[in-house]
Design a protein around this motif. Structure first.
Motif, PDB file in Angstrom:
ATOM      1  N   GLY A  41       0.806  -1.210   0.000  1.00  0.00           N
ATOM      2  CA  GLY A  41       0.000   0.000   0.000  1.00  0.00           C
ATOM      3  C   GLY A  41       0.840   1.260   0.000  1.00  0.00           C
ATOM      4  N   ALA A  42       1.951   1.239   0.725  1.00  0.00           N
ATOM      5  CA  ALA A  42       2.831   2.405   0.752  1.00  0.00           C
ATOM      6  C   ALA A  42       3.419   2.679  -0.634  1.00  0.00           C
ATOM      7  CB  ALA A  42       3.951   2.190   1.767  1.00  0.00           C
ATOM      8  N   ILE A  44       2.013   1.884  -3.534  1.00  0.00           N
ATOM      9  CA  ILE A  44       0.928   2.391  -4.371  1.00  0.00           C
ATOM     10  C   ILE A  44       0.646   3.858  -4.055  1.00  0.00           C
ATOM     11  CG2 ILE A  44      -1.497   2.089  -5.011  1.00  0.00           C
ATOM     12  CD1 ILE A  44      -1.172  -0.843  -3.959  1.00  0.00           C
ATOM     13  N   ALA A  45       0.577   4.164  -2.767  1.00  0.00           N
ATOM     14  CA  ALA A  45       0.308   5.540  -2.355  1.00  0.00           C
ATOM     15  C   ALA A  45       1.403   6.478  -2.844  1.00  0.00           C
ATOM     16  CB  ALA A  45       0.195   5.608  -0.830  1.00  0.00           C
ATOM     17  N   GLY A  46       2.645   6.009  -2.765  1.00  0.00           N
ATOM     18  CA  GLY A  46       3.752   6.829  -3.257  1.00  0.00           C
ATOM     19  C   GLY A  46       3.635   7.104  -4.745  1.00  0.00           C
ATOM     20  N   GLY A  47       3.263   6.069  -5.506  1.00  0.00           N
ATOM     21  CA  GLY A  47       3.092   6.247  -6.942  1.00  0.00           C
ATOM     22  C   GLY A  47       1.964   7.194  -7.274  1.00  0.00           C
ATOM     23  N   LEU A  48       0.850   7.087  -6.550  1.00  0.00           N
ATOM     24  CA  LEU A  48      -0.292   7.966  -6.793  1.00  0.00           C
ATOM     25  C   LEU A  48       0.076   9.420  -6.503  1.00  0.00           C
ATOM     26  CD1 LEU A  48      -3.329   7.920  -7.573  1.00  0.00           C
ATOM     27  CD2 LEU A  48      -3.832   7.838  -5.120  1.00  0.00           C
ATOM     28  N   ALA A 133      -3.821   9.897  -0.217  1.00  0.00           N
ATOM     29  CA  ALA A 133      -3.244   8.723  -0.877  1.00  0.00           C
ATOM     30  C   ALA A 133      -2.827   7.650   0.125  1.00  0.00           C
ATOM     31  CB  ALA A 133      -2.047   9.142  -1.732  1.00  0.00           C
ATOM     32  N   TRP A 134      -2.400   8.057   1.328  1.00  0.00           N
ATOM     33  CA  TRP A 134      -1.902   7.066   2.284  1.00  0.00           C
ATOM     34  C   TRP A 134      -3.000   6.122   2.759  1.00  0.00           C
ATOM     35  CZ3 TRP A 134      -3.703   6.598   7.260  1.00  0.00           C
ATOM     36  CH2 TRP A 134      -4.383   7.683   7.815  1.00  0.00           C
ATOM     37  N   TRP A 135      -4.266   6.464   2.515  1.00  0.00           N
ATOM     38  CA  TRP A 135      -5.354   5.556   2.885  1.00  0.00           C
ATOM     39  C   TRP A 135      -5.268   4.241   2.109  1.00  0.00           C
ATOM     40  CZ3 TRP A 135     -10.772   8.067   3.998  1.00  0.00           C
ATOM     41  CH2 TRP A 135     -10.640   8.976   5.061  1.00  0.00           C
ATOM     42  N   LEU A 136      -4.569   4.263   0.984  1.00  0.00           N
ATOM     43  CA  LEU A 136      -4.390   3.032   0.204  1.00  0.00           C
ATOM     44  C   LEU A 136      -3.626   1.973   0.992  1.00  0.00           C
ATOM     45  CD1 LEU A 136      -3.530   4.649  -3.234  1.00  0.00           C
ATOM     46  CD2 LEU A 136      -5.620   3.404  -2.664  1.00  0.00           C
ATOM     47  N   ILE A 137      -2.861   2.412   1.967  1.00  0.00           N
ATOM     48  CA  ILE A 137      -2.164   1.458   2.836  1.00  0.00           C
ATOM     49  C   ILE A 137      -3.183   0.591   3.574  1.00  0.00           C
ATOM     50  CG2 ILE A 137      -0.649   1.220   4.845  1.00  0.00           C
ATOM     51  CD1 ILE A 137       0.726   3.823   3.965  1.00  0.00           C
ATOM     52  N   GLY A 138      -4.248   1.213   4.051  1.00  0.00           N
ATOM     53  CA  GLY A 138      -5.296   0.463   4.735  1.00  0.00           C
ATOM     54  C   GLY A 138      -5.992  -0.521   3.809  1.00  0.00           C
ATOM     55  N   VAL A 139      -6.211  -0.124   2.556  1.00  0.00           N
ATOM     56  CA  VAL A 139      -6.852  -1.006   1.579  1.00  0.00           C
ATOM     57  C   VAL A 139      -6.020  -2.274   1.371  1.00  0.00           C
ATOM     58  CG1 VAL A 139      -7.488  -1.249  -0.855  1.00  0.00           C
ATOM     59  CG2 VAL A 139      -8.061   0.842   0.374  1.00  0.00           C
ATOM     60  N   ALA A 140      -4.729  -2.087   1.096  1.00  0.00           N
ATOM     61  CA  ALA A 140      -3.861  -3.236   0.821  1.00  0.00           C
ATOM     62  C   ALA A 140      -3.673  -4.117   2.051  1.00  0.00           C
ATOM     63  CB  ALA A 140      -2.505  -2.744   0.313  1.00  0.00           C
TER      64      ALA A 140
END
Length: 236
Positions: A41-42, A44-48, A133-140
């Motif tokens: 997730g980190a 992905i969030a970094g890429g976004l 974007a860091w919320w994607l960490i929770g998703v993954a």
């Protein structure tokens, strides 16, 4: 610590040091799958965030590329196999098992992967401005909690690493990760949909497939990632 490294090696394609481990260590690595999700997730969030400095669609595309690249498209492969099996078996579990064992990807699998990638791309674009974007960490992370429950609740389809996962997950592991998920849900209510998604995928696998395998884990993770991402967008 070595089991965390093993979980990262199983769930990602990141360069990691080699560790000495036996079969029990590999099986117990499932306990750390959600932690591997935090790293995924980190990335992905970094890429976004990085791509979003150029354009929101560029951010979504870079995030998607990293999503597939960091995981080695491992879960997409599981989704393709489950789609092929479910599409070709027509309710016949014997035929379904044969299709699952076939290493080739059929038309159902190709369509499922393409639709999944398009879904994630659009959802990632929609997420820009909807939530950090860091919320994607929770998703993954929460998507990778699913295998702990599925390994515990479902019988294995065949002998292999996935079949050994079952005995290495205890109620304490489920409670520990669930408590963290609930804490995240306080800030991100959409993530609480996992409480319905995990049992639903359990029910579907039991009814249509008869048990759990590596493909079932991978497909479940992919479905949960898209569903949780959509839930976060709707909840905002």
């Amino acid at each position: 610590m070595r089991r965390l490294v093993l979980a990262m090696q199983l769930m990602t394609r990141l360069p990691l040091p080699q560790v000495k481990a036996d079969e029990q260590d590999f099986a117990a690595a499932i306990r750390w799958f959600p932690a591997a999700g935090i790293v995924v997730g980190a990335c992905i969030a970094g890429g976004l965030s990085l791509g979003g400095r150029v354009d929101p669609w560029a951010g979504a595309l870079l995030a998607l590329l990293l999503w597939a690249g960091v995981t080695g498209a491992l879960h997409l492969d599981g989704l393709a196999d489950i789609a092929d099996a479910a599409g070709a078996a027509h309710g016949d579990k014997t035929r379904l098992s044969l299709v699952l064992a076939d290493p080739h990807v059929g038309s159902f699998g190709v369509v499922a992967v393409v639709l999944q990638l398009l879904t994630k791309l659009v959802l990632l674009r929609m997420s820009v401005g909807s939530f950090p974007a860091w919320w994607l960490i929770g998703v993954a992370m929460i998507a990778r909690m699913g295998p702990l429950f599925w390994a515990r609740w479902l019988p294995p389809l065949h002998e292999g690493l996935a079949s050994r996962f079952r005995g290495r997950v205890t109620p304490m592991h489920l409670l520990g990760w669930s408590a963290l998920a609930l804490a995240l849900g306080w800030w991100m209510p959409g993530l609480l949909m996992a409480a319905a998604l995990i049992p639903l995928w359990t029910w579907w696998l039991r009814a249509r497939v008869g048990g759990i395998s590596g493909d079932g884990h991978g497909a479940g993770i992919e479905i949960m990632e898209s569903a949780l991402l959509a839930a976060l967008i709707v909840a905002r």
